[in-house]
Write a protein that holds these residues in place. Structure first.
Motif, PDB file in Angstrom:
ATOM      1  N   LYS A 118       0.766  -1.106   0.365  1.00  0.00           N
ATOM      2  CA  LYS A 118       0.320  -0.438   0.407  1.00  0.00           C
ATOM      3  C   LYS A 118       0.879   1.089  -0.167  1.00  0.00           C
ATOM      4  O   LYS A 118       1.751   1.520   0.682  1.00  0.00           O
ATOM      5  CB  LYS A 118      -0.923   0.221   1.264  1.00  0.00           C
ATOM      6  N   VAL A 119       0.442   2.266  -0.733  1.00  0.00           N
ATOM      7  CA  VAL A 119       0.413   3.496  -0.531  1.00  0.00           C
ATOM      8  C   VAL A 119      -0.320   4.375   0.765  1.00  0.00           C
ATOM      9  O   VAL A 119      -1.274   4.618   0.083  1.00  0.00           O
ATOM     10  CB  VAL A 119       1.347   3.854  -1.614  1.00  0.00           C
ATOM     11  N   ALA A 120       0.785   5.265   1.061  1.00  0.00           N
ATOM     12  CA  ALA A 120      -0.416   7.050   1.613  1.00  0.00           C
ATOM     13  C   ALA A 120      -0.004   8.152   1.150  1.00  0.00           C
ATOM     14  O   ALA A 120       1.393   8.179   0.677  1.00  0.00           O
ATOM     15  CB  ALA A 120      -0.168   6.075   3.172  1.00  0.00           C
ATOM     16  N   ILE A 121      -0.282   8.841   1.112  1.00  0.00           N
ATOM     17  CA  ILE A 121      -0.572  10.380   0.060  1.00  0.00           C
ATOM     18  C   ILE A 121       0.214  11.243   1.755  1.00  0.00           C
ATOM     19  O   ILE A 121      -0.958  11.287   2.770  1.00  0.00           O
ATOM     20  CB  ILE A 121      -1.644  10.545   0.086  1.00  0.00           C
ATOM     21  N   HIS A 122       1.029  12.322   1.482  1.00  0.00           N
ATOM     22  CA  HIS A 122       1.517  12.873   2.253  1.00  0.00           C
ATOM     23  C   HIS A 122       1.061  14.110   1.595  1.00  0.00           C
ATOM     24  O   HIS A 122       1.804  14.768   0.610  1.00  0.00           O
ATOM     25  CB  HIS A 122       3.482  12.217   2.847  1.00  0.00           C
ATOM     26  N   ASP A 123       1.321  15.215   2.301  1.00  0.00           N
ATOM     27  CA  ASP A 123       0.809  16.635   2.022  1.00  0.00           C
ATOM     28  C   ASP A 123       1.416  17.422   3.244  1.00  0.00           C
ATOM     29  O   ASP A 123       1.231  17.321   4.232  1.00  0.00           O
ATOM     30  CB  ASP A 123      -0.546  16.898   2.193  1.00  0.00           C
ATOM     31  N   PHE A 124       1.872  18.699   2.968  1.00  0.00           N
ATOM     32  CA  PHE A 124       3.063  19.780   3.712  1.00  0.00           C
ATOM     33  C   PHE A 124       1.180  20.362   4.494  1.00  0.00           C
ATOM     34  O   PHE A 124       1.623  22.029   4.486  1.00  0.00           O
ATOM     35  CB  PHE A 124       4.134  21.022   3.025  1.00  0.00           C
ATOM     36  N   ALA A 125       0.356  20.084   4.806  1.00  0.00           N
ATOM     37  CA  ALA A 125      -0.894  20.360   4.883  1.00  0.00           C
ATOM     38  C   ALA A 125      -0.909  21.519   6.627  1.00  0.00           C
ATOM     39  O   ALA A 125      -1.428  22.252   6.198  1.00  0.00           O
ATOM     40  CB  ALA A 125      -2.292  19.901   5.518  1.00  0.00           C
TER      41      ALA A 125
ATOM     42  N   ILE B 278      -4.660   6.598   3.048  1.00  0.00           N
ATOM     43  CA  ILE B 278      -3.584   5.650   1.830  1.00  0.00           C
ATOM     44  C   ILE B 278      -4.527   4.972   0.931  1.00  0.00           C
ATOM     45  O   ILE B 278      -5.928   4.942   0.943  1.00  0.00           O
ATOM     46  CB  ILE B 278      -3.782   3.905   3.386  1.00  0.00           C
ATOM     47  N   LYS B 279      -3.875   5.215  -0.585  1.00  0.00           N
ATOM     48  CA  LYS B 279      -4.604   5.305  -1.670  1.00  0.00           C
ATOM     49  C   LYS B 279      -4.933   4.346  -2.194  1.00  0.00           C
ATOM     50  O   LYS B 279      -4.511   3.501  -1.559  1.00  0.00           O
ATOM     51  CB  LYS B 279      -3.355   5.720  -2.353  1.00  0.00           C
ATOM     52  N   GLY B 280      -6.320   3.634  -2.399  1.00  0.00           N
ATOM     53  CA  GLY B 280      -6.942   3.037  -2.753  1.00  0.00           C
ATOM     54  C   GLY B 280      -7.920   2.229  -1.589  1.00  0.00           C
ATOM     55  O   GLY B 280      -8.938   1.286  -1.854  1.00  0.00           O
ATOM     56  N   MET B 281      -8.772   2.751  -0.415  1.00  0.00           N
ATOM     57  CA  MET B 281      -9.147   2.827   0.443  1.00  0.00           C
ATOM     58  C   MET B 281     -10.557   3.697   0.621  1.00  0.00           C
ATOM     59  O   MET B 281      -9.789   5.372   0.494  1.00  0.00           O
ATOM     60  CB  MET B 281      -8.554   2.800   1.945  1.00  0.00           C
ATOM     61  N   GLU B 282     -11.283   3.174   1.350  1.00  0.00           N
ATOM     62  CA  GLU B 282     -12.459   4.065   1.403  1.00  0.00           C
ATOM     63  C   GLU B 282     -12.218   5.151   2.816  1.00  0.00           C
ATOM     64  O   GLU B 282     -10.855   3.836   3.716  1.00  0.00           O
ATOM     65  CB  GLU B 282     -13.444   3.761   2.014  1.00  0.00           C
TER      66      GLU B 282
ATOM     67  N   GLU C  38     -12.268   3.924   6.475  1.00  0.00           N
ATOM     68  CA  GLU C  38     -11.187   2.219   6.687  1.00  0.00           C
ATOM     69  C   GLU C  38     -10.264   2.870   6.088  1.00  0.00           C
ATOM     70  O   GLU C  38      -9.162   2.589   7.484  1.00  0.00           O
ATOM     71  CB  GLU C  38     -11.088   1.719   6.068  1.00  0.00           C
ATOM     72  N   SER C  39      -9.330   3.321   5.853  1.00  0.00           N
ATOM     73  CA  SER C  39      -7.430   4.396   5.338  1.00  0.00           C
ATOM     74  C   SER C  39      -7.551   5.354   6.906  1.00  0.00           C
ATOM     75  O   SER C  39      -6.659   4.801   7.426  1.00  0.00           O
ATOM     76  CB  SER C  39      -7.763   5.281   4.897  1.00  0.00           C
ATOM     77  N   ASP C  40      -9.152   5.784   7.502  1.00  0.00           N
ATOM     78  CA  ASP C  40      -8.314   7.004   8.638  1.00  0.00           C
ATOM     79  C   ASP C  40      -7.818   5.661  10.023  1.00  0.00           C
ATOM     80  O   ASP C  40      -7.435   5.598  10.848  1.00  0.00           O
ATOM     81  CB  ASP C  40     -10.089   7.361   9.042  1.00  0.00           C
ATOM     82  N   ALA C  41      -9.190   4.877   9.829  1.00  0.00           N
ATOM     83  CA  ALA C  41      -9.308   3.928  11.291  1.00  0.00           C
ATOM     84  C   ALA C  41      -7.667   2.913  10.763  1.00  0.00           C
ATOM     85  O   ALA C  41      -6.962   2.676  12.104  1.00  0.00           O
ATOM     86  CB  ALA C  41     -10.250   2.762  11.075  1.00  0.00           C
ATOM     87  N   LEU C  42      -7.373   2.480  10.094  1.00  0.00           N
ATOM     88  CA  LEU C  42      -6.309   1.745   9.980  1.00  0.00           C
ATOM     89  C   LEU C  42      -5.188   2.760  10.380  1.00  0.00           C
ATOM     90  O   LEU C  42      -3.902   2.166  10.553  1.00  0.00           O
ATOM     91  CB  LEU C  42      -6.161   1.339   9.293  1.00  0.00           C
ATOM     92  N   LEU C  43      -4.666   3.829  10.080  1.00  0.00           N
ATOM     93  CA  LEU C  43      -4.303   4.779   9.727  1.00  0.00           C
ATOM     94  C   LEU C  43      -3.802   5.235  11.726  1.00  0.00           C
ATOM     95  O   LEU C  43      -2.448   5.669  12.079  1.00  0.00           O
ATOM     96  CB  LEU C  43      -3.852   6.096   9.777  1.00  0.00           C
ATOM     97  N   GLN C  44      -5.113   4.925  12.594  1.00  0.00           N
ATOM     98  CA  GLN C  44      -5.157   5.940  13.766  1.00  0.00           C
ATOM     99  C   GLN C  44      -4.181   4.527  14.329  1.00  0.00           C
ATOM    100  O   GLN C  44      -3.493   4.152  15.396  1.00  0.00           O
ATOM    101  CB  GLN C  44      -6.314   5.692  14.081  1.00  0.00           C
ATOM    102  N   HIS C  45      -4.729   2.914  14.028  1.00  0.00           N
ATOM    103  CA  HIS C  45      -3.718   2.147  14.656  1.00  0.00           C
ATOM    104  C   HIS C  45      -2.146   2.172  14.328  1.00  0.00           C
ATOM    105  O   HIS C  45      -1.640   1.866  15.229  1.00  0.00           O
ATOM    106  CB  HIS C  45      -4.666   0.578  14.060  1.00  0.00           C
TER     107      HIS C  45
END
Length: 293
Positions: free
Chosen positions: A165-172, A224-228, A231-238
């Motif tokens: 999997k790949v994730a998107i990063h940004d200088f937000a 995370i690219k390609g996830m709802e 689901e992405s938010d929950a997985l990233l928090q973990h």
């Protein structure tokens, strides 16, 4: 939770390096104090190689009593690679490579999130070298977390879910700071074009050690690219929570002229903002890295 630490060195026991310095591990997996290195001298040959090897082994190296000039700080870092200029953070006057990080009564500390530096860049940093200029009487420690251990501690189910999997990063965060400072839409759009969102693997393979480590962080990872999104938010928090496991961490108490040199490819850090309204003044040089894979 059964947490296993796999590196297995004994903390507190000096390790003779053979190039005029010793290492004192702080934990079994991350962090070592270096004794016998004068940072006013550019490391060359076997000394530089030994320091780099120690950095790869311990992810972060600590030095005490380094009363060195700004020029020496820069030249020491330059021995390990080309230096970057941060486009958003304040610089020391006359030294664009030096980040001037000052917190006091009017500017409270705000780096108290687990993160790896500048992952919003296409080629994030190899490492950072931070020197303490002025420190609070108590508080202001920096914690470091081993991202190899963080990955290895995941369940097989989660490892399988994030494989490839790949994730998107940004200088937000910095975009928000620009808006607060009154930057125009045109100025912000110019930075958006210069630093577009980038994709990095959720699990990064270190280019030198070839070990796998988590490479998402709460400061700059967006999804995370390609996830709802849910689901992405929950997985990233973990995944973010892995950094907060004490068995994967070391904690450094700063003194004036102390230095930390960390590998951004293998660890994350967290600056404890527990010292307000005291002054904490630091200077950082950052070494350019390569594109994660």
């Amino acid at each position: 939770m059964n947490v296993q630490v796999l590196d297995g060195q004994l903390p507190g026991k000096s390790i003779e390096i053979g190039e005029g310095f010793t290492l004192e591990p702080m934990t079994p997996t991350i962090g070592a104090v270096v004794r016998g290195v004068d940072m006013s001298k550019v490391p060359l040959g076997k000394t530089k190689d030994a320091l780099r090897a120690a950095l790869l082994d311990w992810k972060v190296l600590f030095f005490r009593d380094q009363d060195v000039s700004t020029e020496a700080h820069i030249e020491f870092a330059r021995a390990f690679g080309e230096l970057e200029v941060h486009p958003f953070a304040p610089h020391k006057e006359g030294y664009p490579e030096i980040l001037a990080i000052t917190h006091d009564k009017d500017r409270p500390g705000k780096e108290n999130e687990w993160h790896s530096d500048v992952t919003w860049r296409e080629c994030p940093s190899l490492g950072s070298i931070l020197r303490a200029i002025e420190v609070p009487p108590v508080g202001g420690d920096t914690l470091f977390s081993d991202m190899y251990a963080a990955y290895e501690g995941l369940s097989d189910e989660v490892k399988e879910k994030i494989e490839g999997k790949v994730a998107i990063h940004d200088f937000a965060y910095f975009r928000g700071m620009m808006k607060k400072r009154g930057a125009s839409d045109a100025e912000i759009e110019e930075m958006n074009k210069k630093y577009p969102m980038v994709e990095h693997p959720v699990v990064r393979t270190h280019p030198e050690t070839k070990r796998k480590g988590l490479y998402v962080n709460v400061a700059f990872t967006q999804y995370i690219k390609g996830m709802e999104r849910a689901e992405s938010d929950a997985l990233l928090q973990h995944l973010y929570a892995q950094a907060a496991i004490p068995e994967y961490q070391c904690r450094f108490r700063w003194e004036k002229n102390s230095v930390a040199f960390w590998d951004n490819r293998a660890c994350q850090h967290y600056a404890a903002s527990d010292y307000w309204p005291a002054v904490r003044r630091m200077e950082r040089v950052t070494i350019i890295g390569d594109r994660p894979f």
